[in-house]
Design a protein around this motif. Structure first.
Motif, short mmCIF file in Angstrom:
data_model
loop_
_atom_site.label_atom_id
_atom_site.label_comp_id
_atom_site.label_asym_id
_atom_site.label_seq_id
_atom_site.Cartn_x
_atom_site.Cartn_y
_atom_site.Cartn_z
N UNK A 149 33.44 45.11 58.72
CA UNK A 149 34.25 46.29 58.70
C UNK A 149 35.74 46.33 59.17
N UNK A 150 36.22 45.49 59.86
CA UNK A 150 37.46 45.32 60.57
C UNK A 150 38.49 44.88 59.29
N UNK A 151 39.65 45.23 59.29
CA UNK A 151 40.67 44.77 58.56
C UNK A 151 41.55 43.66 59.39
N UNK A 152 41.90 42.76 58.78
CA UNK A 152 42.88 41.66 59.08
C UNK A 152 44.01 41.82 58.64
N UNK A 153 45.06 42.33 59.09
CA UNK A 153 46.46 42.33 58.56
C UNK A 153 47.32 42.11 59.20
N UNK A 154 48.65 41.34 58.34
CA UNK A 154 49.90 40.94 58.98
C UNK A 154 50.76 41.95 58.91
N UNK A 155 51.80 42.16 60.15
CA UNK A 155 52.61 43.26 60.45
C UNK A 155 53.80 42.64 59.58
N UNK A 156 54.23 42.91 58.48
CA UNK A 156 55.43 42.49 57.92
C UNK A 156 56.74 42.67 58.87
N UNK A 157 57.25 41.32 59.17
CA UNK A 157 58.53 41.31 59.91
C UNK A 157 59.65 41.57 59.11
#
Length: 660
Positions: free
Chosen positions: A189-197
């Motif tokens: 159920x987790x979301x893996x996401x990038x934090x846009x720099x």
């Protein structure tokens, strides 16, 4: 004369297999396996380095089994095979984002470069050099954040990894290593996401929705829950490498953001209202991006695709968080209440940078489950709450953000509201924890939900600005209808339906309200001269102009209030009234009362008003009593407003006073 070439399959197998065997340290010196392709009489490309040439090491690097095993045999095989294949095809003098030198590349240099790259791909880094706690039952997600120079969307030779980029699982935040690689523990159920720099653009779909996350739901949304609107299909095991492409762009420190909340169409017809009012008014915008603070639709999640196609035509990236009307009501608890939202939009909360500002898009609608529904209700109860996991994410992402840079927080339920300050369904119960994390930073938070417009200054020193935004749907698309057949939808605190524009310049910001159908109006001026004007009976007997305007008899002047609804007014707003004839300006007093105009509108249009809609006390109404010596004749009343940011606005009305 070069040695006999080794077939690529055998080469990749021979290179990768030893790295997964034994406890002894294994050298990644591949020279015994690799024969460079022959370029008769021509120099060979120098290196496979993604960010420049890889120097020849003094000795082949060695890695213990524990580190080598971070790359599976399949991943190793894929990497080595693709690199060898690319080497065989590369023409002399070709750059392709890789440094090609005039001098020939030796066999050992090629081998060492390949070994170094393979080692780098196998070695992700954690923020501040430590790994977060690994939850029970978790698996490990690993991948690369890379600059998509090839614009292929998938990493190609010449697409360098990006170091120092934040990646999160919704709790932990790690930074990519020097080759752009990360490693995170992930549970179902987790979301893996990038934090846009800052200075980079994320992938956008055909409707300009950012695609920055991967939802790990191996078996999909449980079908036995009987969701009316589809959730997530089974994702299966994690990909071998979960990569995030970014493209470099210019991002000035000064930019505008469109702020929407509660478009909330309940039907296809109301979705057309969204299209023909607010969305049409922002076509051609120069804003950098838009944000919607929840209640994207009103419970009917099948409207998402059409809404997304419409908002995609604005032509800018558009970020979303969910509201209480974006829930899967059949869910037994909060953990499964955003399955359709996740399928359509991705991570339910996340962060991104733009210019010199950090944006935290948070989900503070905590669903208590279908079992909490009142008799006859279609969904369960909810409360405003971030929860420990989300607050830990905020703490982790802020740890590396400079204290002097702006933080903007978007959410659906207000931190606090003038309308219902003690109601946990309309305020956020753990707001103090968020405010503590934001303390000492320039910050702004924006919310929706209450269909009111409010400003609050929170925290121990009142420095955190919390802005409750005007709903796009106003009074939930209540009538009357205008000549186009569109609901006028004035909000229950008297503000016309519309949206806001956030203007940012480094750590400074302002907001401004834009009425969807009257974009130049900042206030409404009325005269409240009849004591019983707010009763439905009187409303049906007279026109609005007759009840709330002039002429007024001279005998009623001293009991007549001039009422100003400053649509985006707040505690720091100042309002003055000046009448003609050389009179001094009169400071107007802020009064918490219903707007008399919207009270009249709702009383006159009960058949086209949603049944729960009524005028409520407004937090942005100012009142001044007309001077009793204002004689018969025609007078001009000038109103000056100085708003929350010190900007002045002027509007006026003509007041007719008749004799006895």
């Amino acid at each position: 004369m070069p040695d006999k070439a080794v077939p690529q399959k055998s080469l990749a197998d021979d290179v990768c297999a030893p790295a997964l065997m034994g406890d002894q340290e294994l050298p990644l010196d591949l020279e015994t396996h690799l024969t460079p392709p022959a370029y008769p009489g021509k120099p060979m490309p120098r290196t496979f380095g993604a960010a420049g040439p890889i120097p020849k090491p003094a000795r082949a690097p060695s890695y213990p089994r524990s580190r080598c095993r971070r790359m599976s045999a399949a991943s190793c095989h894929t990497v080595v095979s693709s690199l060898i294949h690319a080497t065989a095809r590369m023409e002399p003098g070709m750059n392709d984002g890789i440094d090609d030198m005039a001098s020939p590349m030796t066999r050992r240099a090629a081998v060492s470069g390949l070994g170094a790259m393979a080692a780098t791909l196998a070695a992700p880094a954690f923020a501040r050099g430590t790994a977060p706690d690994r939850p029970e039952g978790s698996v490990t997600a690993t991948g690369v954040v890379f600059e998509d120079r090839s614009e292929a969307g998938r990493r190609q030779i010449g697409d360098p990894g990006l170091p120092g980029v934040a990646v999160s699982n919704g709790r932990d935040v790690v930074r990519t290593d020097e080759s752009g690689r990360y490693r995170l523990a992930v549970t179902d159920g987790d979301a893996v996401f990038v934090v846009k720099p800052s200075g980079y653009r994320v992938p956008l779909d055909a409707n300009n929705l950012p695609r920055v996350s991967y939802i790990h739901r191996p078996d999909g949304t449980p079908t036995e829950l009987g969701f009316r609107y589809p959730g997530l299909a089974p994702t299966g095991a994690l990909p071998e490498s979960l990569d995030f492409p970014l493209r470099r762009v210019d991002e000035p420190s000064a930019f505008d953001v469109l702020l929407f909340t509660d478009p909330q169409p309940a039907t296809e017809a109301e979705l057309a209202f969204v299209r023909d009012t607010t969305l049409t008014s922002v076509l051609g915008t120069s804003a950098a991006f838009g944000m919607t603070m929840g209640d994207i639709v009103s419970d009917d999640l099948s409207l998402y695709p059409r809404y997304n196609r419409m908002i995609g035509r604005v032509g800018i990236p558009w970020w979303h968080v969910g509201g209480n009307h974006d829930l899967n009501f059949e869910a037994p608890d909060a953990d499964l209440s955003r399955e359709t939202f996740k399928r359509v939009y991705g991570a339910p909360y996340y962060a991104f940078e733009h210019g010199q500002a950090l944006f935290l898009m948070l989900d503070n609608v905590r669903y208590l489950g279908i079992g909490t529904a009142a008799p006859g209700a279609r969904g369960g109860r909810y409360e405003g709450r971030f929860g420990d996991r989300q607050l830990t994410f905020v703490e982790n992402i802020l740890r590396d953000w400079p204290k002097d840079r702006l933080v903007v927080v978007g959410m659906h339920i207000p931190l606090i509201t003038d309308w219902a300050p003690a109601d946990p369904a309309n305020t956020t119960v753990d707001r103090d924890a968020l405010l503590a994390l934001l303390a000492g930073r320039p910050s702004l938070s924006v919310a929706g939900h209450t269909h009111t417009t409010e400003h609050h200054y929170l925290g121990g020193d009142g420095t955190h600005h919390h802005h409750v935004l005007t709903a796009v749907s106003g009074s939930w698309w209540s009538g009357p209808y205008d000549r186009r057949g569109i609901a006028c939808a004035d909000s229950r605190d008297g503000t016309p339906n519309g949206y806001h524009v956030l203007s940012i310049d480094a750590a400074r910001y302002t907001t401004r309200f834009v009425a969807a159908s009257e974009p130049d109006r900042a206030m409404r001026i009325t005269l409240d001269s009849q004591y019983n004007a707010r009763t439905p009976e009187l409303a049906r007997a007279y026109t609005v102009e007759r009840l709330l305007g002039s002429p007024i008899p001279v005998e009623a002047v001293g009991s007549t209030d001039l009422v100003v609804n400053v649509f985006d007014g707040g505690p720091r707003t100042r309002v003055t009234l000046r009448l003609g004839g050389g009179r001094a300006a009169i400071p107007m007093g802020k009064v918490r009362q219903p707007d008399p105009f919207v009270t009249q509108v709702f009383a006159r249009n009960a058949d086209t008003k949603k049944p729960w809609v009524s005028a409520i006390p407004s937090s942005h109404v100012w009142v001044a009593r007309l001077p009793s010596d204002l004689g018969t004749g025609t007078h001009r009343a000038d109103v000056k407003v100085v708003d929350e940011y010190g900007r002045a606005r002027h509007e006026a009305m003509i007041v007719e006073v008749t004799g006895a």
